[in-house]
Design a protein around this motif. Structure first.
Motif, PDB file in Angstrom:
ATOM      1  N   ALA A  68       0.843  -1.192   0.000  1.00  0.00           N
ATOM      2  CA  ALA A  68       0.000   0.000   0.000  1.00  0.00           C
ATOM      3  C   ALA A  68       0.877   1.240   0.000  1.00  0.00           C
ATOM      4  CB  ALA A  68      -0.902   0.009   1.228  1.00  0.00           C
ATOM      5  N   LEU A  69       0.316   2.334  -0.450  1.00  0.00           N
ATOM      6  CA  LEU A  69       1.091   3.575  -0.499  1.00  0.00           C
ATOM      7  C   LEU A  69       0.174   4.780  -0.330  1.00  0.00           C
ATOM      8  CD1 LEU A  69       0.505   5.037  -3.497  1.00  0.00           C
ATOM      9  CD2 LEU A  69       1.898   3.127  -4.273  1.00  0.00           C
ATOM     10  N   ILE A  70       0.797   5.892  -0.006  1.00  0.00           N
ATOM     11  CA  ILE A  70       0.074   7.172   0.028  1.00  0.00           C
ATOM     12  C   ILE A  70       0.739   8.113  -0.965  1.00  0.00           C
ATOM     13  CG2 ILE A  70      -0.526   9.200   1.412  1.00  0.00           C
ATOM     14  CD1 ILE A  70      -0.477   7.324   3.890  1.00  0.00           C
ATOM     15  N   GLU A  71      -0.065   8.694  -1.811  1.00  0.00           N
ATOM     16  CA  GLU A  71       0.441   9.667  -2.778  1.00  0.00           C
ATOM     17  C   GLU A  71      -0.009  11.062  -2.353  1.00  0.00           C
ATOM     18  OE1 GLU A  71      -0.079   8.690  -6.880  1.00  0.00           O
ATOM     19  OE2 GLU A  71       0.917  10.533  -7.496  1.00  0.00           O
ATOM     20  N   PRO A  72       0.913  11.858  -1.808  1.00  0.00           N
ATOM     21  CA  PRO A  72       0.508  13.209  -1.408  1.00  0.00           C
ATOM     22  C   PRO A  72       0.396  14.117  -2.634  1.00  0.00           C
ATOM     23  CG  PRO A  72       2.541  12.482  -0.303  1.00  0.00           C
ATOM     24  CD  PRO A  72       2.305  11.574  -1.461  1.00  0.00           C
ATOM     25  N   ALA A  73      -0.560  15.030  -2.576  1.00  0.00           N
ATOM     26  CA  ALA A  73      -0.659  16.028  -3.644  1.00  0.00           C
ATOM     27  C   ALA A  73       0.581  16.916  -3.566  1.00  0.00           C
ATOM     28  CB  ALA A  73      -1.920  16.855  -3.463  1.00  0.00           C
ATOM     29  N   PHE A  74       1.227  17.114  -4.692  1.00  0.00           N
ATOM     30  CA  PHE A  74       2.417  17.969  -4.692  1.00  0.00           C
ATOM     31  C   PHE A  74       2.605  18.654  -6.022  1.00  0.00           C
ATOM     32  CE2 PHE A  74       7.211  18.489  -4.479  1.00  0.00           C
ATOM     33  CZ  PHE A  74       7.138  19.577  -3.641  1.00  0.00           C
ATOM     34  N   TRP A  75       3.749  19.204  -6.197  1.00  0.00           N
ATOM     35  CA  TRP A  75       4.126  19.962  -7.369  1.00  0.00           C
ATOM     36  C   TRP A  75       4.631  18.974  -8.410  1.00  0.00           C
ATOM     37  CZ3 TRP A  75       9.306  21.958  -8.979  1.00  0.00           C
ATOM     38  CH2 TRP A  75       9.194  23.006  -9.903  1.00  0.00           C
ATOM     39  N   VAL A  76       4.033  18.977  -9.589  1.00  0.00           N
ATOM     40  CA  VAL A  76       4.448  17.985 -10.581  1.00  0.00           C
ATOM     41  C   VAL A  76       5.583  18.469 -11.476  1.00  0.00           C
ATOM     42  CG1 VAL A  76       2.339  16.623 -10.649  1.00  0.00           C
ATOM     43  CG2 VAL A  76       2.495  18.694 -12.033  1.00  0.00           C
ATOM     44  N   GLY A  77       6.235  19.544 -11.080  1.00  0.00           N
ATOM     45  CA  GLY A  77       7.381  20.036 -11.853  1.00  0.00           C
ATOM     46  C   GLY A  77       6.985  21.225 -12.711  1.00  0.00           C
ATOM     47  N   HIS A 108      -3.862   2.078  -3.039  1.00  0.00           N
ATOM     48  CA  HIS A 108      -3.430   3.459  -3.228  1.00  0.00           C
ATOM     49  C   HIS A 108      -4.289   4.412  -2.400  1.00  0.00           C
ATOM     50  CE1 HIS A 108      -3.150   7.339  -5.376  1.00  0.00           C
ATOM     51  NE2 HIS A 108      -2.045   6.914  -5.947  1.00  0.00           N
ATOM     52  N   TYR A 109      -3.646   5.158  -1.518  1.00  0.00           N
ATOM     53  CA  TYR A 109      -4.325   6.228  -0.786  1.00  0.00           C
ATOM     54  C   TYR A 109      -3.676   7.545  -1.196  1.00  0.00           C
ATOM     55  CZ  TYR A 109      -5.669   2.356   2.299  1.00  0.00           C
ATOM     56  OH  TYR A 109      -6.157   1.176   2.801  1.00  0.00           O
ATOM     57  N   CYS A 110      -4.278   8.643  -0.785  1.00  0.00           N
ATOM     58  CA  CYS A 110      -3.604   9.914  -1.069  1.00  0.00           C
ATOM     59  C   CYS A 110      -3.903  10.918   0.025  1.00  0.00           C
ATOM     60  CB  CYS A 110      -4.030  10.462  -2.429  1.00  0.00           C
ATOM     61  SG  CYS A 110      -5.752  10.920  -2.501  1.00  0.00           S
ATOM     62  N   THR A 111      -3.085  11.960   0.056  1.00  0.00           N
ATOM     63  CA  THR A 111      -3.418  13.124   0.866  1.00  0.00           C
ATOM     64  C   THR A 111      -3.661  14.270  -0.111  1.00  0.00           C
ATOM     65  OG1 THR A 111      -1.071  13.732   1.111  1.00  0.00           O
ATOM     66  CG2 THR A 111      -2.055  12.396   2.861  1.00  0.00           C
ATOM     67  N   MET A 112      -4.510  15.197   0.290  1.00  0.00           N
ATOM     68  CA  MET A 112      -4.923  16.280  -0.595  1.00  0.00           C
ATOM     69  C   MET A 112      -4.516  17.616   0.008  1.00  0.00           C
ATOM     70  SD  MET A 112      -6.627  15.663  -3.343  1.00  0.00           S
ATOM     71  CE  MET A 112      -7.172  14.136  -4.109  1.00  0.00           C
ATOM     72  N   GLY A 113      -4.017  18.486  -0.829  1.00  0.00           N
ATOM     73  CA  GLY A 113      -3.692  19.804  -0.324  1.00  0.00           C
ATOM     74  C   GLY A 113      -3.146  20.693  -1.413  1.00  0.00           C
ATOM     75  N   LEU A 114      -3.024  21.960  -1.053  1.00  0.00           N
ATOM     76  CA  LEU A 114      -2.370  22.924  -1.932  1.00  0.00           C
ATOM     77  C   LEU A 114      -0.929  22.999  -1.449  1.00  0.00           C
ATOM     78  CD1 LEU A 114      -2.365  25.325  -3.993  1.00  0.00           C
ATOM     79  CD2 LEU A 114      -2.902  26.787  -2.042  1.00  0.00           C
TER      80      LEU A 114
END
Lengths: 341, 292
Positions: A68-77, A108-114
Motif C-alpha cells: 500500500a502507499l500514500i500519494e501526497p498532492a504535490f508539485w508535478v514540476g 493506493h491512498y492519497c493526501t490532498m492539499g495545496l
C-alpha cells in the motif's frame, strides 16, 4: 543529470543540495541479497508520487513487498496555469492513479492539499481552496498534505494555516512537507503553527526529517517521517543510525519518489539494510509499515484487510461477474520472455 | 423526474439504514447546494458500505417508473448519492448543470459510478449526453459498467454511432452484453457488420469473441455474416456452434438456414426452442485466452 548549471540555478529543485553527484547512492547490496533479507515482509510507503512513475515501478514495488502507499498532492514540476489543471491532478490522485495501482496489486491512498510552492500564486491558490473541500472528504483520502513551507513566504504561511483549519474541520491527519532550505527553522515554524491552531501532534506527520530535526519533532509528540532519497535527503545508512539512536516509535520512512532521481524501492532497500545491521523485525515493521498505518489510519480511511494479505487475487477476481482488468492487459507479463502474445 | 421515484428510492434507503444514517441523509438532502454536494462526496464517511437489499416489489415499482432502471446490487453509498442528486434544486437550469458538472469534474471512481447511475433520473438529459458517451471511453471498469450495464440512459439518448461504440466496447472488455438495457431494440446493420469485422480481427490473432454476441447479427444476415456462421459451426467449441445455429435459424436467410441443415442435432434444438440465447448468457468471459 541533464540539467546544466544555469537551469539548476534558475529552477532550484530536489537537486539543489547535490554535491555534484559524487555521493554513491546505491552500492553494496544486490537485488537478490536484499530480496532474501526481506522475504515475507510487507511495506507501506506513506509518501510517493506515482503520477510521475511508470508501471514498471508498480510491478517492482509489488514484487518487493509494497502492499500500500500514500500519494501526497504535490508539485508535478511544470507550474500549473489554471484551476482545471489542479482539478485534473487531484482527480487523477483519487481516480486513474488509484485504479492503475490496483491493477498491480497495490492499495493506493492519497493526501490532498495545496502545496507550499504553489501557495505563492495567490489568485490561483484562492480558487484551489474553494474546490479542496470536494476532494478531502473522498474515500481513501487519508490526510491533508503535503502542506507547509518551501520559501517560507507570508503566502505559504497563509495557506498552510487555512489548510490546518480544514484538517481540523474534516478530522484528518496533516502531512507536513518541511523545506529544503533553512530546514531547521522551517520545521520548528511548521510545528509551532500547528500547535497554535490546536492540532494534536499525534495527528501530524512531519516529513523529510534529518538528523538535525528529528529530536525536536519526536520530543514535541509529532510523527517523524524520513525520506530516503539519493543526494538531497536521507541515505539509508544514515537512516539505520537514526533508528538505532531514537528507536522505532513514531518514526516512519518513505521514498517520496517522484520525477527526480529517486527510488520507489527505497523502503524495502532500507528494510534490508536494517536487517543486515541487526535491527529487529519488530522495529523494521514499525518504521516501514505499522507506524504509517497508525498515523494516517486516524482518518478512518485505512482498512488493512484491503491489503495486508495482498491484493493479488483482484487480478482474476470478479465483481458481479465483471473483471476490471481487460483489453488484453496482463498484470505481470513475463518480462524475460522474447514472445509477446 | 417524478416525485414517485424519489420517494421509492428514499423508501429503499430507509429500510437499509440506521436512524442516525437516515437523519444525516435527511438533513443533508435539504441543505444548500454546496453542503449537499459535500455530503455526496462524504457519504462513505457517514454511511455503511454494505450492499442494500431491495424487495422484488420495490424493484418492480422502480422499473415501472423508469423502464430499465434498477438499483439491485447497489451499495447504500451509491444509492444514497443518487438520492442526494435527486434532491438538488433543478429549477434554475444553469446553476443545476453547473453543480452537477462540478461533481463530475471532481469525482473519483465511486462518485462517477453514482453520477452515471443517476443519469436516468437527472433533469436536462441532453446536458449529460457528452459525459455519458465519454464514460464509455473510460478504462476504469466500474465506471464503464455504470453507464453500459443495467442503465437505461444510453438506449434512450445515444446516437447510433455512440450506441454501437458502447456495445462494441462491452464486447471488447469481456463484459456480458445481455446486461445492456435496450440491446434488442437497438440492434442495427452497422453494428452487425462492425461485429463481423471485429470477429475477423480476433480470429486472426488467435482469439475469440463471446458466442452470445452473435445475437446482434441475426436480423442482418448476409453472405459475409453467413460466412462467419460457417466459421463458427466448423470450430470445435460447442457454444460457438450453438450461437451460429441460433443466429442462422433466427435470420431466415436461406444460405444460413442451409448451413445448419448439416448439423441436424443443433437444428433440432433450436427449432424446438430448447436452445436459446439465454443458454449462452454468461458473465464468465475470457475471450483473450485462446480456446482449444
Amino acid at each position: 543529470m541533464c540539467l546544466n548549471h544555469n537551469e539548476t540555478t534558475q529552477n532550484p529543485s530536489h537537486f539543489e543540495d547535490s554535491d555534484d553527484g559524487n555521493t554513491p547512492a546505491h552500492t553494496d547490496i544486490t537485488w537478490s541479497e536484499y530480496n532474501e533479507l526481506i522475504k515475507g515482509m510487507r511495506f507501506f510507503d506513506p509518501h510517493i508520487h506515482m503520477v510521475s512513475r511508470t508501471t514498471d515501478d508498480y510491478q517492482a514495488m509489488y514484487q518487493a513487498g509494497i502492499v500500500a502507499l500514500i500519494e501526497p498532492a504535490f508539485w508535478v514540476g511544470q507550474p500549473r496555469t489554471g484551476l482545471s489543471s489542479f482539478k485534473d491532478y487531484y482527480s487523477s490522485l483519487v481516480g486513474w492513479e488509484r485504479f492503475r495501482s490496483s491493477q498491480f496489486g497495490i492499495k493506493h491512498y492519497c493526501t490532498m492539499g495545496l502545496n507550499s510552492r504553489e501557495a505563492n500564486n495567490e489568485p490561483l491558490a484562492e480558487q484551489v481552496m474553494e474546490i479542496l473541500p470536494l476532494y478531502i472528504y473522498k474515500e481513501g483520502v487519508v490526510g491533508i498534505g503535503e502542506i507547509g513551507f518551501d520559501d517560507q513566504t507570508p503566502a505559504e504561511e497563509k495557506y498552510y494555516r487555512l489548510q490546518l483549519e480544514l484538517a481540523k474541520k474534516a478530522n484528518l491527519p496533516v502531512q507536513i512537507h518541511t523545506p529544503h532550505r533553512d530546514k531547521k527553522k522551517g520545521t520548528e515554524r511548521s510545528m509551532a503553527i500547528a500547535l497554535e491552531h490546536g492540532l494534536d501532534p499525534s495527528w501530524v506527520i512531519v516529513d523529510h526529517n534529518n538528523e538535525e530535526t528529528v529530536k525536536s519533532v519526536l520530543d514535541k509528540g509529532f510523527w517523524a517521517g524520513f525520506t530516503i532519497y539519493p543526494f538531497t535527503k536521507m541515505g539509508n545508512e544514515r537512516m539505520v543510525k537514526v533508528v538505532e539512536q531514537y528507536g522505532p516509535e513514531r518514526i516512519m520512512i518513505n521514498s517520496a519518489a517522484d520525477w527526480g532521481i529517486s527510488d520507489p524501492l527505497a523502503i524495502p532497500k532500507t528494510a534490508a539494510l536494517m536487517k543486515m545491521r541487526g535491527i529487529t523485525n519488530e522495529s523494521i515493521k514499525l518504521v516501514t509499515y505499522q507506524n504509517a498505518i497508525d498515523a494516517f489510519g486516524k482518518s478512518g480511511q485505512i482498512d488493512v484487510t484491503d491489503f495486508e494479505d495482498g491484493m493479488e487475487s483482484d487480478h482474476s477476481a470478479k465483481f458481479h461477474g465483471n473483471s476490471i482488468l481487460r483489453g488484453g492487459q496482463q498484470p505481470a507479463p513475463a518480462k524475460n520472455s522474447l514472445l509477446i502474445q | 423526474m417524478s416525485d414517485v421515484i424519489q420517494q421509492k428510492i428514499r423508501e429503499v434507503i430507509s429500510q437499509n439504514t440506521s436512524p442516525s444514517e437516515s437523519d444525516w441523509l435527511t438533513q443533508k438532502g435539504s441543505s444548500d447546494p454546496l453542503e449537499l454536494m459535500t455530503a455526496f462526496v462524504a457519504s462513505p464517511r457517514n454511511l455503511h458500505k454494505k450492499i442494500i437489499t431491495v424487495t422484488p416489489e420495490q424493484a418492480w415499482e422502480l422499473n415501472a417508473e423508469i423502464a430499465g432502471f434498477s438499483v439491485n446490487d447497489w451499495s447504500l453509498v451509491r444509492l444514497s448519492r443518487v438520492w442526494l442528486l435527486t434532491q438538488l434544486d433543478s429549477s434554475d437550469k444553469e446553476t443545476y448543470v453547473k453543480n452537477i458538472s462540478t461533481l463530475f469534474d471532481t469525482a473519483e471512481m465511486n462518485e462517477l459510478v453514482a453520477l452515471y447511475s443517476a443519469l436516468p433520473l437527472l433533469s436536462y438529459p441532453d446536458e449529460w449526453l457528452f459525459r455519458a458517451t465519454d464514460a464509455v471511453r473510460s478504462n476504469m471498469g466500474f465506471v464503464f459498467d455504470a453507464i453500459a450495464l443495467h442503465n437505461p440512459f444510453p438506449a434512450r439518448y445515444f446516437s447510433e454511432q455512440a450506441w454501437n461504440q458502447l456495445v462494441l466496447k462491452t464486447i471488447f472488455n469481456d463484459k456480458p452484453i445481455h446486461f445492456i438495457e435496450g440491446l434488442e431494440s437497438r440492434r442495427n446493420e452497422d453494428l452487425a457488420m462492425i461485429l463481423s469485422d471485429f470477429a475477423h480481427e480476433r480470429w486472426a490473432a488467435g482469439r475469440s469473441v463471446a458466442p452470445q454476441v452473435w445475437r446482434l447479427v441475426s436480423n442482418f444476415m448476409n453472405d459475409i455474416i453467413a460466412g462467419d456462421m460457417q466459421h463458427l459451426l466448423q470450430s470445435r467449441y460447442v457454444p460457438n456452434q450453438q450461437a451460429a445455429a441460433i443466429a442462422s435459424f433466427e435470420s431466415g436467410y436461406k444460405p444460413a438456414i442451409e448451413l445448419i441443415s448439416n448439423y441436424p442435432e443443433l437444428q433440432k434444438s433450436v427449432a424446438s426452442g430448447k436452445l436459446t440465447w439465454t443458454d449462452l448468457e454468461t458473465t464468465d468471459l475470457n475471450t483473450y485466452v485462446p480456446q482449444p
